[in-house]
Write a protein that holds these residues in place. Sequence first.
Motif, PDB file in Angstrom:
ATOM      1  N   SER A 147       0.884  -1.217   0.136  1.00  0.00           N
ATOM      2  CA  SER A 147       0.075   0.158   0.032  1.00  0.00           C
ATOM      3  C   SER A 147       0.991   1.229  -0.124  1.00  0.00           C
ATOM      4  N   LYS A 148       0.427   2.150  -0.579  1.00  0.00           N
ATOM      5  CA  LYS A 148       1.141   3.495  -0.697  1.00  0.00           C
ATOM      6  C   LYS A 148       0.886   4.488   0.380  1.00  0.00           C
ATOM      7  N   LEU A 149      -0.093   4.213   1.111  1.00  0.00           N
ATOM      8  CA  LEU A 149      -0.508   5.019   2.297  1.00  0.00           C
ATOM      9  C   LEU A 149      -0.011   4.158   3.552  1.00  0.00           C
ATOM     10  N   PRO A 150       0.426   4.927   4.453  1.00  0.00           N
ATOM     11  CA  PRO A 150       1.270   4.156   5.627  1.00  0.00           C
ATOM     12  C   PRO A 150       0.018   3.601   6.851  1.00  0.00           C
ATOM     13  N   HIS A 151       0.404   2.711   7.360  1.00  0.00           N
ATOM     14  CA  HIS A 151      -0.699   2.286   8.537  1.00  0.00           C
ATOM     15  C   HIS A 151      -0.411   3.143   9.692  1.00  0.00           C
ATOM     16  N   PRO A 152      -1.399   3.428  10.144  1.00  0.00           N
ATOM     17  CA  PRO A 152      -1.441   4.558  11.231  1.00  0.00           C
ATOM     18  C   PRO A 152      -1.177   4.275  12.453  1.00  0.00           C
ATOM     19  N   GLY A 153      -0.754   2.763  12.823  1.00  0.00           N
ATOM     20  CA  GLY A 153      -0.057   2.303  14.005  1.00  0.00           C
ATOM     21  C   GLY A 153      -1.374   2.461  14.882  1.00  0.00           C
ATOM     22  N   VAL A 154      -0.993   2.130  16.453  1.00  0.00           N
ATOM     23  CA  VAL A 154      -1.826   2.218  17.593  1.00  0.00           C
ATOM     24  C   VAL A 154      -2.436   3.574  17.574  1.00  0.00           C
ATOM     25  N   ARG A 155      -3.580   3.698  17.655  1.00  0.00           N
ATOM     26  CA  ARG A 155      -4.163   5.092  18.099  1.00  0.00           C
ATOM     27  C   ARG A 155      -4.914   4.926  19.360  1.00  0.00           C
ATOM     28  N   ALA A 156      -4.727   6.060  19.998  1.00  0.00           N
ATOM     29  CA  ALA A 156      -5.421   6.238  21.384  1.00  0.00           C
ATOM     30  C   ALA A 156      -7.017   5.877  21.089  1.00  0.00           C
ATOM     31  N   GLY A 157      -7.401   5.052  22.110  1.00  0.00           N
ATOM     32  CA  GLY A 157      -8.879   4.504  22.064  1.00  0.00           C
ATOM     33  C   GLY A 157      -9.408   3.790  21.061  1.00  0.00           C
ATOM     34  N   ALA A 158      -8.413   3.396  20.255  1.00  0.00           N
ATOM     35  CA  ALA A 158      -8.857   2.490  19.010  1.00  0.00           C
ATOM     36  C   ALA A 158      -8.807   0.926  19.388  1.00  0.00           C
ATOM     37  N   SER A 175      -6.442  -1.706  21.228  1.00  0.00           N
ATOM     38  CA  SER A 175      -5.201  -2.237  20.537  1.00  0.00           C
ATOM     39  C   SER A 175      -5.456  -3.631  20.370  1.00  0.00           C
ATOM     40  N   GLY A 176      -5.212  -4.284  19.009  1.00  0.00           N
ATOM     41  CA  GLY A 176      -5.465  -5.570  18.680  1.00  0.00           C
ATOM     42  C   GLY A 176      -6.605  -6.044  18.337  1.00  0.00           C
ATOM     43  N   ALA A 177      -7.555  -5.085  18.415  1.00  0.00           N
ATOM     44  CA  ALA A 177      -9.143  -5.419  18.237  1.00  0.00           C
ATOM     45  C   ALA A 177      -9.451  -5.294  16.711  1.00  0.00           C
ATOM     46  N   LYS A 178     -10.303  -6.171  16.412  1.00  0.00           N
ATOM     47  CA  LYS A 178     -10.823  -6.433  14.771  1.00  0.00           C
ATOM     48  C   LYS A 178     -11.959  -5.405  14.727  1.00  0.00           C
ATOM     49  N   LEU A 179     -11.797  -4.321  14.406  1.00  0.00           N
ATOM     50  CA  LEU A 179     -12.658  -3.085  14.326  1.00  0.00           C
ATOM     51  C   LEU A 179     -13.473  -2.905  13.052  1.00  0.00           C
ATOM     52  N   SER A 180     -14.377  -2.498  13.152  1.00  0.00           N
ATOM     53  CA  SER A 180     -15.273  -2.075  11.790  1.00  0.00           C
ATOM     54  C   SER A 180     -14.914  -0.485  11.491  1.00  0.00           C
ATOM     55  N   GLY A 181     -15.162  -0.387  10.306  1.00  0.00           N
ATOM     56  CA  GLY A 181     -15.085   1.126   9.915  1.00  0.00           C
ATOM     57  C   GLY A 181     -13.479   1.653   9.801  1.00  0.00           C
ATOM     58  N   ARG A 182     -12.607   0.894   9.636  1.00  0.00           N
ATOM     59  CA  ARG A 182     -11.290   1.434   9.740  1.00  0.00           C
ATOM     60  C   ARG A 182     -10.896   1.821   8.285  1.00  0.00           C
ATOM     61  N   GLU A 183     -11.156   3.025   7.859  1.00  0.00           N
ATOM     62  CA  GLU A 183     -10.953   3.431   6.541  1.00  0.00           C
ATOM     63  C   GLU A 183      -9.540   3.132   5.770  1.00  0.00           C
ATOM     64  N   PHE A 184      -8.351   3.068   6.414  1.00  0.00           N
ATOM     65  CA  PHE A 184      -7.233   2.734   5.868  1.00  0.00           C
ATOM     66  C   PHE A 184      -7.226   1.528   5.351  1.00  0.00           C
ATOM     67  N   LEU A 185      -7.813   0.518   6.189  1.00  0.00           N
ATOM     68  CA  LEU A 185      -8.108  -0.800   5.755  1.00  0.00           C
ATOM     69  C   LEU A 185      -8.823  -1.183   4.507  1.00  0.00           C
ATOM     70  N   GLU A 186      -9.984  -0.356   4.433  1.00  0.00           N
ATOM     71  CA  GLU A 186     -10.874  -0.393   3.361  1.00  0.00           C
ATOM     72  C   GLU A 186     -10.095   0.077   2.352  1.00  0.00           C
ATOM     73  N   GLY A 187      -9.286   1.043   2.315  1.00  0.00           N
ATOM     74  CA  GLY A 187      -8.552   1.604   1.010  1.00  0.00           C
ATOM     75  C   GLY A 187      -7.632   0.757   0.695  1.00  0.00           C
ATOM     76  N   ALA A 188      -6.906  -0.109   1.586  1.00  0.00           N
ATOM     77  CA  ALA A 188      -6.004  -1.179   1.068  1.00  0.00           C
ATOM     78  C   ALA A 188      -6.661  -2.132   0.480  1.00  0.00           C
ATOM     79  N   ARG A 189      -7.787  -2.609   0.893  1.00  0.00           N
ATOM     80  CA  ARG A 189      -8.516  -3.684   0.260  1.00  0.00           C
ATOM     81  C   ARG A 189      -9.193  -3.428  -1.186  1.00  0.00           C
ATOM     82  N   GLU A 190      -9.650  -2.132  -1.178  1.00  0.00           N
ATOM     83  CA  GLU A 190      -9.844  -1.387  -2.530  1.00  0.00           C
ATOM     84  C   GLU A 190      -8.633  -1.493  -3.432  1.00  0.00           C
ATOM     85  N   LEU A 191      -7.356  -1.280  -2.854  1.00  0.00           N
ATOM     86  CA  LEU A 191      -6.250  -1.236  -3.564  1.00  0.00           C
ATOM     87  C   LEU A 191      -6.100  -2.523  -4.255  1.00  0.00           C
TER      88      LEU A 191
END
Length: 279
Positions: A134-145, A147-163
């Motif tokens: 992916s050309k866009l970087p992973h944001p890493g660990v974000r406060a309140g996100a 940690s390690g959870a499988k979360l819905s609505g993570r736009e950077f992952l959706e963008g990577a899947r579309e890529l």
Amino acid sequence: MPPSAPTSTSTTADPRLDLPHWWEGRLQSLAAPPAPAVAPRTGCYTTARVVAGAPRWLDRHLRRLRRDARRLGLDPPPEAECRRALVELAGAAFPSGEGVVRLELRPQARGSGCLVGTARPLGPEADTWSAVLSKLPHPGVRAGAGSGAKLSGREFLEGARELARSSGVDEALLLDGRGFLVEGARTNLVVAGEAGEPSTPPLARGGVAGLAREVIVAGMPELREADVDRAGLGRARELIALNAVRGARPITRLDGRPVGDGRPGPLARRLAAILAASG
């Protein structure tokens, strides 16, 4: 050598519309569960492979969903309710053969959540995968996100899947801002280095704590968490994607170039055997 066929396909009619779903505490068979009227707060979900009506790794999926709910500050739904949703949906959608069910906890008011279950066909499964960075970087660990959870609505992952879809490959890999490998758009990763040593990116870099990864870590004591950068990927003997639905899939081409000798290797075969032996 052309890239392997992507594991997802598009058709004019969505095959999921003919499958049952879980909504409002019971199995439904008419309309799909409604989309939220407004963008919801981040929820969590788990996705299970179904074989002859039974979700594989059922207890692991239940633990993960309730664990991730706590990490998000949500009240975890009762285990019995989650179990009933997964078991009834899997049995109704795929009484024979194989498929995929997803159980999501959507946040509601005051720390509660509602369970939404959907089903989809398994789709084709290539023996080997191809991937892009992916050309866009992973944001890493974000406060309140969570940690390690499988979360819905993570736009950077959706963008990577579309890529990955638009590139005609099976997966997109994400590096963080420092250039270290974090995860795939839908998988965890295992790398065999120049000397064949197996490693997986540290979860501290912000990746999802996937169930297939959990099984492999428990079954392979010599596997270590270690950073891998772009240059390390270029020197890797093997690169394997781990996913609870797809299992262990050797990535034999990355950005159009072969990984190692361009063929599945002994590490990929061992990982697949560990997952196959796990109940």
